[in-house]
Design a protein around this motif. Structure first.
Motif, PDB file in Angstrom:
ATOM      1  N   MET A   1      49.608-123.082   9.363  1.00 12.91           N
ATOM      2  CA  MET A   1      49.011-122.539   8.150  1.00 12.91           C
ATOM      3  C   MET A   1      47.687-121.857   8.502  1.00 12.91           C
ATOM      4  N   ASP A   2      47.396-120.775   7.800  1.00 11.36           N
ATOM      5  CA  ASP A   2      46.098-120.145   7.999  1.00 11.36           C
ATOM      6  C   ASP A   2      45.099-120.705   6.986  1.00 11.36           C
ATOM      7  N   VAL A   3      43.846-120.287   7.098  1.00  9.45           N
ATOM      8  CA  VAL A   3      42.767-120.857   6.285  1.00  9.45           C
ATOM      9  C   VAL A   3      43.050-120.778   4.788  1.00  9.45           C
ATOM     10  N   PRO A   4      43.421-119.594   4.242  1.00 10.74           N
ATOM     11  CA  PRO A   4      43.644-119.565   2.791  1.00 10.74           C
ATOM     12  C   PRO A   4      44.759-120.501   2.346  1.00 10.74           C
ATOM     13  N   GLU A   5      45.826-120.590   3.142  1.00 10.18           N
ATOM     14  CA  GLU A   5      46.936-121.483   2.780  1.00 10.18           C
ATOM     15  C   GLU A   5      46.488-122.943   2.805  1.00 10.18           C
ATOM     16  N   LEU A   6      45.691-123.301   3.814  1.00 13.42           N
ATOM     17  CA  LEU A   6      45.196-124.679   3.905  1.00 13.42           C
ATOM     18  C   LEU A   6      44.305-125.019   2.718  1.00 13.42           C
ATOM     19  N   LEU A   7      43.404-124.107   2.367  1.00 15.80           N
ATOM     20  CA  LEU A   7      42.496-124.361   1.247  1.00 15.80           C
ATOM     21  C   LEU A   7      43.248-124.398  -0.080  1.00 15.80           C
ATOM     22  N   GLU A   8      44.223-123.527  -0.234  1.00 14.02           N
ATOM     23  CA  GLU A   8      45.032-123.555  -1.455  1.00 14.02           C
ATOM     24  C   GLU A   8      45.799-124.868  -1.553  1.00 14.02           C
ATOM     25  N   ALA A   9      46.403-125.286  -0.435  1.00 18.56           N
ATOM     26  CA  ALA A   9      47.158-126.545  -0.437  1.00 18.56           C
ATOM     27  C   ALA A   9      46.244-127.727  -0.745  1.00 18.56           C
ATOM     28  N   ALA A  10      45.044-127.729  -0.157  1.00 16.75           N
ATOM     29  CA  ALA A  10      44.098-128.815  -0.432  1.00 16.75           C
ATOM     30  C   ALA A  10      43.687-128.810  -1.896  1.00 16.75           C
ATOM     31  N   SER A  11      43.440-127.628  -2.457  1.00 24.58           N
ATOM     32  CA  SER A  11      42.993-127.564  -3.848  1.00 24.58           C
ATOM     33  C   SER A  11      44.059-128.075  -4.808  1.00 24.58           C
ATOM     34  N   LEU A  12      45.311-127.941  -4.426  1.00 19.92           N
ATOM     35  CA  LEU A  12      46.388-128.440  -5.282  1.00 19.92           C
ATOM     36  C   LEU A  12      46.435-129.968  -5.326  1.00 19.92           C
ATOM     37  N   LEU A  13      45.762-130.620  -4.386  1.00 24.07           N
ATOM     38  CA  LEU A  13      45.723-132.082  -4.346  1.00 24.07           C
ATOM     39  C   LEU A  13      44.586-132.665  -5.197  1.00 24.07           C
ATOM     40  N   VAL A  14      43.763-131.797  -5.767  1.00 28.74           N
ATOM     41  CA  VAL A  14      42.631-132.240  -6.586  1.00 28.74           C
ATOM     42  C   VAL A  14      43.035-132.191  -8.059  1.00 28.74           C
ATOM     43  N   GLU A  60      42.779-133.809   5.660  1.00 24.70           N
ATOM     44  CA  GLU A  60      43.388-133.225   6.866  1.00 24.70           C
ATOM     45  C   GLU A  60      43.446-131.701   6.758  1.00 24.70           C
ATOM     46  N   LYS A  61      43.821-131.191   5.600  1.00 24.03           N
ATOM     47  CA  LYS A  61      43.887-129.741   5.397  1.00 24.03           C
ATOM     48  C   LYS A  61      42.493-129.117   5.468  1.00 24.03           C
ATOM     49  N   LEU A  62      41.512-129.777   4.864  1.00 21.92           N
ATOM     50  CA  LEU A  62      40.145-129.252   4.948  1.00 21.92           C
ATOM     51  C   LEU A  62      39.638-129.263   6.392  1.00 21.92           C
ATOM     52  N   ALA A  63      39.951-130.317   7.148  1.00 24.70           N
ATOM     53  CA  ALA A  63      39.519-130.383   8.549  1.00 24.70           C
ATOM     54  C   ALA A  63      40.129-129.240   9.346  1.00 24.70           C
ATOM     55  N   GLU A  64      41.402-128.981   9.145  1.00 27.80           N
ATOM     56  CA  GLU A  64      42.061-127.898   9.874  1.00 27.80           C
ATOM     57  C   GLU A  64      41.468-126.545   9.489  1.00 27.80           C
ATOM     58  N   ALA A  65      41.206-126.342   8.198  1.00 24.33           N
ATOM     59  CA  ALA A  65      40.592-125.085   7.748  1.00 24.33           C
ATOM     60  C   ALA A  65      39.200-124.925   8.361  1.00 24.33           C
ATOM     61  N   ALA A  66      38.407-125.986   8.363  1.00 26.25           N
ATOM     62  CA  ALA A  66      37.058-125.929   8.938  1.00 26.25           C
ATOM     63  C   ALA A  66      37.118-125.616  10.428  1.00 26.25           C
ATOM     64  N   GLU A  67      38.092-126.190  11.129  1.00 29.77           N
ATOM     65  CA  GLU A  67      38.246-125.891  12.557  1.00 29.77           C
ATOM     66  C   GLU A  67      38.582-124.415  12.764  1.00 29.77           C
ATOM     67  N   GLN A  68      39.491-123.881  11.951  1.00 28.57           N
ATOM     68  CA  GLN A  68      39.847-122.471  12.082  1.00 28.57           C
ATOM     69  C   GLN A  68      38.665-121.561  11.759  1.00 28.57           C
ATOM     70  N   LEU A  69      37.813-121.992  10.834  1.00 35.34           N
ATOM     71  CA  LEU A  69      36.615-121.216  10.494  1.00 35.34           C
ATOM     72  C   LEU A  69      35.468-121.474  11.475  1.00 35.34           C
ATOM     73  N   ARG A  70      35.684-122.376  12.420  1.00 34.85           N
ATOM     74  CA  ARG A  70      34.677-122.757  13.422  1.00 34.85           C
ATOM     75  C   ARG A  70      33.417-123.354  12.781  1.00 34.85           C
ATOM     76  N   LEU A  71      33.644-124.138  11.733  1.00 38.87           N
ATOM     77  CA  LEU A  71      32.563-124.844  11.056  1.00 38.87           C
ATOM     78  C   LEU A  71      32.568-126.286  11.554  1.00 38.87           C
ATOM     79  N   GLU A  72      31.896-126.507  12.665  1.00 34.04           N
ATOM     80  CA  GLU A  72      31.970-127.788  13.376  1.00 34.04           C
ATOM     81  C   GLU A  72      31.543-128.984  12.521  1.00 34.04           C
TER      82      GLU A  72
END
Length: 196
Positions: A1-14, A60-72
């Motif tokens: 999944m790319d960043v937008p997909e990960l963030l969208e998927a995470a937002s659906l869990l809220v 988990e989805k937020l962590a993966e998105a942050a890694e892809q965005l290089r936000l350590e």
């Protein structure tokens, strides 16, 4: 999944009714996603995650998105929250001993790298003091100076050792045989296997 997909998927869990202290909701985050403001959306989703317990998949989805965005730091925080869900978390008010009275002379890094031992009232088979290890995250700061005081989050490495710990309990931190700090337990959240 790319960043937008990960963030969208995470937002659906809220849940839709969840809001930050500033009344930001999932609907507001979708506006940032549509405008490709992924870093802002990630930060706001992290805030929403602090408003109520959310499932492991969210973090988990937020962590993966942050890694892809290089936000350590964001990635580290999201992985930490995954650990809290798996192992439970104890929030406590920690006061470190001053440098003149303790072995520690340097600040503790805040981001969960220290794994000190804690005297939480356990006894060894011979009746002596037994300690249990818990990783430590200092809230709202980058470091905690010797003699300093802060609210900390503890993730037990062996959650079963901590089942008797309740709010109000006094515990001591050790990096060797000496007391490095004292803490009063504020909150206890057990492992949330049901939220996975």
């Amino acid at each position: 999944m790319d960043v937008p997909e990960l963030l969208e998927a995470a937002s659906l869990l809220v849940p839709e009714e969840t809001a930050t202290a500033n009344d930001i909701t999932v609907r507001d985050i979708w506006d940032y996603l549509v405008d490709d403001e992924w870093e802002i959306a990630l930060g706001l989703l992290e805030e929403l995650g602090g408003a109520r317990p959310l499932p492991l998949a969210f973090w988990e989805k937020l962590a993966e998105a942050a890694e892809q965005l290089r936000l350590e730091r964001s990635a580290t925080w999201c992985h930490w929250r995954c650990s809290e869900i798996r192992n439970g978390v104890i929030r406590a008010d920690l006061t470190l001993r001053p440098a003149a009275d303790a072995r520690r002379t340097k600040p503790i890094p805040a981001a969960g790298v220290l794994r000190p031992m804690w005297d939480i009232g356990l006894l060894s088979p011979t009746g002596g003091r037994a300690v249990s290890v818990a990783a430590l995250w200092v809230e709202n700061t980058l470091t905690l100076e010797p003699g300093g005081r802060a609210t900390v989050r503890l993730v037990p490495l062996t959650p079963s050792h901590w089942t008797h710990v309740q709010p109000g309990r006094h515990i001591t931190m050790h990096e060797d045989r000496t007391v490095a700090g004292t803490a009063v337990v504020l909150e206890v959240h057990r492992p949330a296997h049901a939220l996975t």
